[in-house]
Design an enzyme around this catalytic site. Sequence first.
Site, PDB file in Angstrom:
ATOM      1  N   ASP A  60       0.838  -1.206   0.000  1.00  0.00           N
ATOM      2  CA  ASP A  60       0.000   0.000   0.000  1.00  0.00           C
ATOM      3  C   ASP A  60       0.870   1.252   0.000  1.00  0.00           C
ATOM      4  OD1 ASP A  60      -2.173  -1.659   0.347  1.00  0.00           O
ATOM      5  OD2 ASP A  60      -2.170  -1.420   2.530  1.00  0.00           O
TER       6      ASP A  60
HETATM    7  N1  URA Z   1      -1.218  -5.930   3.890  1.00  0.00           N
HETATM    8  C1  URA Z   1      -1.680  -4.670   3.921  1.00  0.00           C
HETATM    9  O1  URA Z   1      -2.692  -4.383   4.529  1.00  0.00           O
HETATM   10  N2  URA Z   1      -0.982  -3.734   3.252  1.00  0.00           N
HETATM   11  C2  URA Z   1       0.146  -3.983   2.572  1.00  0.00           C
HETATM   12  O2  URA Z   1       0.732  -3.082   1.993  1.00  0.00           O
HETATM   13  C3  URA Z   1       0.613  -5.300   2.559  1.00  0.00           C
HETATM   14  C4  URA Z   1      -0.102  -6.263   3.215  1.00  0.00           C
END
Ligand code: URA
Length: 243
Positions: free
Chosen positions: A102
């Site tokens: 993310d």
């Molecule tokens: N899980 C999440 O919530 N975000 C990420 O970036 C990776 C795994």
Amino acid sequence: MERLQKVIAHAGVASRRKAEQLIVDGRVKVNGKIVKELGVKVTPSDKVEVDGIPVEGEEPVYFLLYKPRGVLSSVADDKGRKVVTDYFEHVKQRIYPVGRLDYDTSGLLLLTNDGEFANLLMHPRNEIEKVYVAKVKGIPSKESLNHLQRGVRLEDGKTAPARVKVLSSDKQKQTAIIELTIHEGRNRQVRRMFEAVGHQVQKLKRERYGFLQLNGLSAGGARELTAHEVKQFRALAKKSTGK
Ligand code: URA
């Protein structure tokens, strides 16, 4: 199997759009025959030529990036935000991230131009372990931790068993630092898992991907994988798919 125009574009001969035009104009041959249709797919053993010049595949490259927070796991952004490939401007190959973290997640991300390798690592059957460290709001109870461990029900199904370890907790601030090890790679999975047991994730970092760690790198730092590491990943994938 890859689309002909993609192979031409990846070799750096022309953009995807221009490659299509080259095909339509009859300037592209596959195994000695002119191909004018756009739907054709080729394998690495097919001989592709543009204006009689053989198209060489790009040399495959593999990188590890310590992605900082506030960077998109993408190769371009129409809103002008920083993207992970901005850290590889010196690399001439067209690399892209293997899966994604993310925008607000930091940590270990692989990038490559080897589509087969990327698919291998992202295949759901391929149980590559990912270790995340999350700072969460509130201090999760034993029950919540067990729940995370057994699997929680999310809107896209129950999560597979995970490993959970409390690294620290701050009673005054009502926060906890928790290590979560999972095999799956669903969208925003870690954040959604914690939300499902009533804890909002305030900070998230991926510390490990398979056998790779961030050792010695700081945010924004990157290095090439060694040939041995690439082989190790292929062997891991083979083991779990049984091929
Ligand atoms: N899980 C999440 O919530 N975000 C990420 O970036 C990776 C795994």
